[in-house]
Design a protein around this motif. Structure first.
Motif, mmCIF file in Angstrom:
data_model
loop_
_atom_site.group_PDB
_atom_site.id
_atom_site.type_symbol
_atom_site.label_atom_id
_atom_site.label_comp_id
_atom_site.label_asym_id
_atom_site.label_seq_id
_atom_site.Cartn_x
_atom_site.Cartn_y
_atom_site.Cartn_z
ATOM 1 N N SER A 1 6.602 -3.748 10.628
ATOM 2 C CA SER A 1 6.336 -2.768 8.788
ATOM 3 C C SER A 1 5.917 -1.640 9.393
ATOM 4 C CB SER A 1 4.621 -4.060 9.412
ATOM 5 O OG SER A 1 4.857 -5.786 9.100
ATOM 6 N N GLU A 2 6.570 -1.201 8.191
ATOM 7 C CA GLU A 2 5.930 0.097 8.199
ATOM 8 C C GLU A 2 5.344 0.703 6.350
ATOM 9 O OE1 GLU A 2 7.643 1.873 9.521
ATOM 10 O OE2 GLU A 2 8.871 1.632 10.828
ATOM 11 N N MET A 3 4.217 1.582 6.649
ATOM 12 C CA MET A 3 3.432 1.703 6.110
ATOM 13 C C MET A 3 3.529 2.561 4.725
ATOM 14 S SD MET A 3 -0.308 4.546 5.750
ATOM 15 C CE MET A 3 -1.062 3.706 6.464
ATOM 16 N N ILE A 4 3.729 1.767 3.486
ATOM 17 C CA ILE A 4 4.251 1.900 2.317
ATOM 18 C C ILE A 4 2.705 3.141 1.427
ATOM 19 C CG2 ILE A 4 3.057 -0.256 0.979
ATOM 20 C CD1 ILE A 4 5.476 -0.185 -0.033
ATOM 21 N N VAL A 5 2.008 2.852 1.666
ATOM 22 C CA VAL A 5 0.594 3.573 1.057
ATOM 23 C C VAL A 5 -0.250 2.988 1.731
ATOM 24 C CG1 VAL A 5 2.068 3.374 -1.934
ATOM 25 C CG2 VAL A 5 0.065 1.698 -0.651
ATOM 26 N N SER B 1 -1.130 -8.440 16.139
ATOM 27 C CA SER B 1 -2.697 -8.057 15.555
ATOM 28 C C SER B 1 -3.080 -6.597 14.502
ATOM 29 C CB SER B 1 -3.445 -8.172 16.557
ATOM 30 O OG SER B 1 -3.424 -7.316 18.044
ATOM 31 N N GLN B 2 -2.161 -5.497 14.929
ATOM 32 C CA GLN B 2 -2.299 -4.818 14.695
ATOM 33 C C GLN B 2 -0.499 -4.552 14.413
ATOM 34 O OE1 GLN B 2 -4.718 -2.784 13.423
ATOM 35 N NE2 GLN B 2 -5.632 -4.487 14.276
ATOM 36 N N PRO B 3 -0.332 -3.608 13.210
ATOM 37 C CA PRO B 3 -0.746 -2.980 12.213
ATOM 38 C C PRO B 3 -1.261 -3.571 10.907
ATOM 39 C CG PRO B 3 0.745 -1.805 12.028
ATOM 40 C CD PRO B 3 1.059 -2.687 13.161
ATOM 41 N N CYS B 4 -0.962 -4.759 10.960
ATOM 42 C CA CYS B 4 -1.160 -5.580 9.950
ATOM 43 C C CYS B 4 -1.640 -6.710 10.151
ATOM 44 C CB CYS B 4 0.198 -6.349 9.574
ATOM 45 S SG CYS B 4 1.117 -5.080 9.123
ATOM 46 N N ASP B 5 -1.641 -7.811 9.083
ATOM 47 C CA ASP B 5 -3.373 -8.599 8.942
ATOM 48 C C ASP B 5 -2.886 -10.207 8.152
ATOM 49 O OD1 ASP B 5 -5.786 -10.318 8.408
ATOM 50 O OD2 ASP B 5 -5.770 -9.720 10.803
ATOM 51 N N ARG C 1 -8.124 -0.760 3.417
ATOM 52 C CA ARG C 1 -6.868 -1.949 3.631
ATOM 53 C C ARG C 1 -6.136 -1.011 2.793
ATOM 54 N NH1 ARG C 1 -7.885 -7.389 0.579
ATOM 55 N NH2 ARG C 1 -10.093 -8.049 1.232
ATOM 56 N N ASN C 2 -5.043 -0.445 4.143
ATOM 57 C CA ASN C 2 -4.053 0.179 3.675
ATOM 58 C C ASN C 2 -2.338 -0.702 3.401
ATOM 59 O OD1 ASN C 2 -5.001 2.888 4.346
ATOM 60 N ND2 ASN C 2 -4.566 2.729 6.845
ATOM 61 N N ILE C 3 -1.679 -0.359 2.482
ATOM 62 C CA ILE C 3 -0.724 -1.819 2.558
ATOM 63 C C ILE C 3 0.800 -0.768 3.337
ATOM 64 C CG2 ILE C 3 1.204 -2.107 0.793
ATOM 65 C CD1 ILE C 3 -1.313 -1.439 -1.048
ATOM 66 N N PHE C 4 1.425 -2.135 4.383
ATOM 67 C CA PHE C 4 2.957 -2.307 5.080
ATOM 68 C C PHE C 4 3.455 -2.893 4.500
ATOM 69 C CE2 PHE C 4 -0.838 -0.994 7.455
ATOM 70 C CZ PHE C 4 -0.638 0.233 8.523
#
Length: 543
Positions: free
Chosen positions: A485-489, A424-428, A458-461
């Protein structure tokens, strides 16, 4: 191998995967010297990596060191975003504002820190060097500089559009050869009467209250060299269709396939109006969501039940004429498209998939032969999932493998291969799939959370799957993408934003994001460069 002639050693090295070349280079000084400055080796490896889906002219004029760096781009991407890597998000760049005079409008745009707030869509051409942007008046091609550089972007080609829709969309972009791109722009035309340039009087078409126009503009962008960039129009088609119909598009060679509501419309484009043609068929897919793609001389429609495949060699068509096609509900089909071949999803999945074929991700570009993969969203699998569950999300995604045999379509197979879901976190929500190397694939994700009383941001992973360096548990059909998942921007701060479009090129390490900034009521293009920019020539695998 050391005893072989240098020419034969070079031929052998060319046949190795990039990872193995880098490892061979580190074994001894002889192989280091053979490989490091050998432009012939790195050019051949890059050519094979680029295949037909990456613009080769993005790497024009590269030195051996720069070619090597481009070849190892996907390896560095995987290394940077390996599980637990937590890389620092890069600093974005903006497009430059070019003005002949310091007028008020120019000053206002500088104050907004947004030189082109009117841009409606943007696309980073595979290869990572060229960016295409569109607005109501202009199609522009930007040279962002060679991958591995931070040169200021410069406008290298443009064409005036004079469209009526301020929110133009880039419907599809394909690389057709080493220096050519075909671009399809979609315009929702808001008026009940067409422009005079079509040469059609309103009395010639039946425009009802539930009808609307969508105009498709197709262009060829040639990027041959620094002074030889050009944009020319390949054709224009206006479709009169039922209001509210979802439209999906794809293109291959001279053919454009459009899925509009219950219809598939094929358009053979040409810059000569008398040579353009169209054909349509009703009942090709469900109204609850579909998508289209072209593959091995067939047009395929994906919906909640499976695939419908239309043999392009068996169609008859009619000339476009003045450029208008009427496919409103109840109008007859145009020309003849043969009855499709049908491949259904397994029975166990039909009810689950219904209504969700619009959340479709084709693993582009489709291979010329062999299996083709795509993903569809599955809402609320519930009891269908194996136990015990460690995920809180109700939605998961199912990957299908389609092995197509055009010489014997009935022998083709459509098989579900893997299911995966996010924590559920961080990516949806997954946005799109991209290929890395040797079967390794990545997905881009957004997260959603409220700011200041409910404004979404929204952030991007990024997640990487099927990586042999980080294998999945044996026998598992599930992949918990959100778990690694890792944050990309990240979105512009402190603005509340949402992502409209994102393009990723692992070879070059470039990412381009089009944001919609709610507080300033504009759109912002940001360019992110993921890798460091030192062009040292050491033998390290991921430098």
């Amino acid at each position: 191998m050391k005893k072989l002639p240098i020419e034969l050693q070079t031929l052998i090295v060319k046949e190795l995967p990039t990872r193995d070349i880098c490892r061979l280079q580190q074994t001894c000084k002889t192989f280091y010297d053979l490989i490091e400055g050998n432009s012939e080796v790195w050019k051949e490896r890059l050519r094979r990596q680029c295949s037909t889906d990456v613009l080769w002219s993005s790497f024009s004029g590269f030195t051996a060191s720069e070619l090597r760096r481009a070849c190892t781009g996907t390896l560095r991407f995987k290394h940077r975003y390996r599980p637990g890597g937590h890389p620092k998000p890069p600093i974005p760049r903006l497009l430059p504002y070019i003005s002949q005079q310091e007028d008020l409008q120019h000053q206002q745009r500088q104050e907004l820190d947004n030189p082109y707030p009117e841009i409606s869509d943007a696309f980073l051409v595979p290869g990572g060097r060229f960016l295409i942007t569109v607005d109501e008046k202009w199609l522009r091609v930007w040279d962002l500089g060679p991958p591995g550089s931070l040169d200021e972007p410069c406008e290298s080609a443009s064409r005036e559009l004079n469209c009526y829709d301020p929110a133009l969309e880039i419907a599809d972009v394909v690389v057709t050869d080493k220096n050519t791109v075909h671009l399809l722009i979609q315009e929702y035309y808001p008026l009940p009467t067409l422009p005079e340039s079509f040469g059609i009087h309103r009395s010639e078409y039946n425009f009802g209250g539930w009808a609307t126009f969508t105009i498709f503009h197709r262009f060829e962008v040639r990027l041959l060299g620094k002074e030889q960039h050009s944009v020319r129009e390949l054709g224009r088609l206006c479709v009169l269709h039922s209001r509210g119909s979802d439209i999906c598009t794809t293109q291959d060679g001279p053919i454009v396939a459009l899925g509009i509501g219950e219809r598939v419309l094929l358009w053979g484009t040409s810059d000569s109006p008398d040579k353009s043609w169209v054909a349509s068929r009703t009942g090709c897919g469900g109204t609850d969501g579909q998508d289209v793609f072209l593959h091995q001389d067939y047009a395929f429609v994906v919906d909640s039940d499976g695939l419908n495949g239309f043999d392009l060699t068996g169609i008859t068509h009619r000339p476009v004429g003045k450029g208008l096609v009427d496919i409103q509900y109840g109008t007859p089909d145009i020309g003849h498209i043969p009855t499709p071949q049908k491949w259904s999803h397994q029975q166990d999945f039909q009810n689950t998939l219904r209504g969700w074929a619009s959340d479709f991700m084709l693993h582009k570009p489709p291979a010329e032969g062999g299996p083709l993969f795509y993903d569809i969203r599955l809402p609320q699998l519930g009891a269908a999932l194996p136990q015990p569950l460690t995920y809180e999300s109700h939605d998961s995604y199912l990957q299908f493998c389609f092995s197509f045999h055009p010489d014997n379509p009935s022998a083709s197979s459509l098989i579900p291969t893997k299911r995966y879901m996010t924590a559920s976190q961080p990516c949806d929500t997954p946005h799109f799939h991209f290929a890395l190397d040797e079967g390794v694939r990545g997905y881009i994700w957004y997260d959603y959370f409220s700011v200041n009383g409910g404004v979404e941001r929204r952030n991007i992973f990024v997640s990487i799957l099927d990586d042999p360096d980080f294998p999945e548990p044996s026998g598992s059909v599930f992949e918990g993408l959100g778990d690694f998942s890792e944050m990309i921007v990240t979105g512009p701060n402190p603005e509340s934003t949402r992502v409209l479009h994102i393009s990723v090129c692992p070879l070059s390490g470039r990412v381009v994001v089009l944001w919609e900034r709610e507080s300033k009521k504009d759109r912002l293009v940001e360019i992110f460069d993921l890798y460091d920019f030192s062009l040292t020539t050491g033998p390290a695998l991921y430098q």
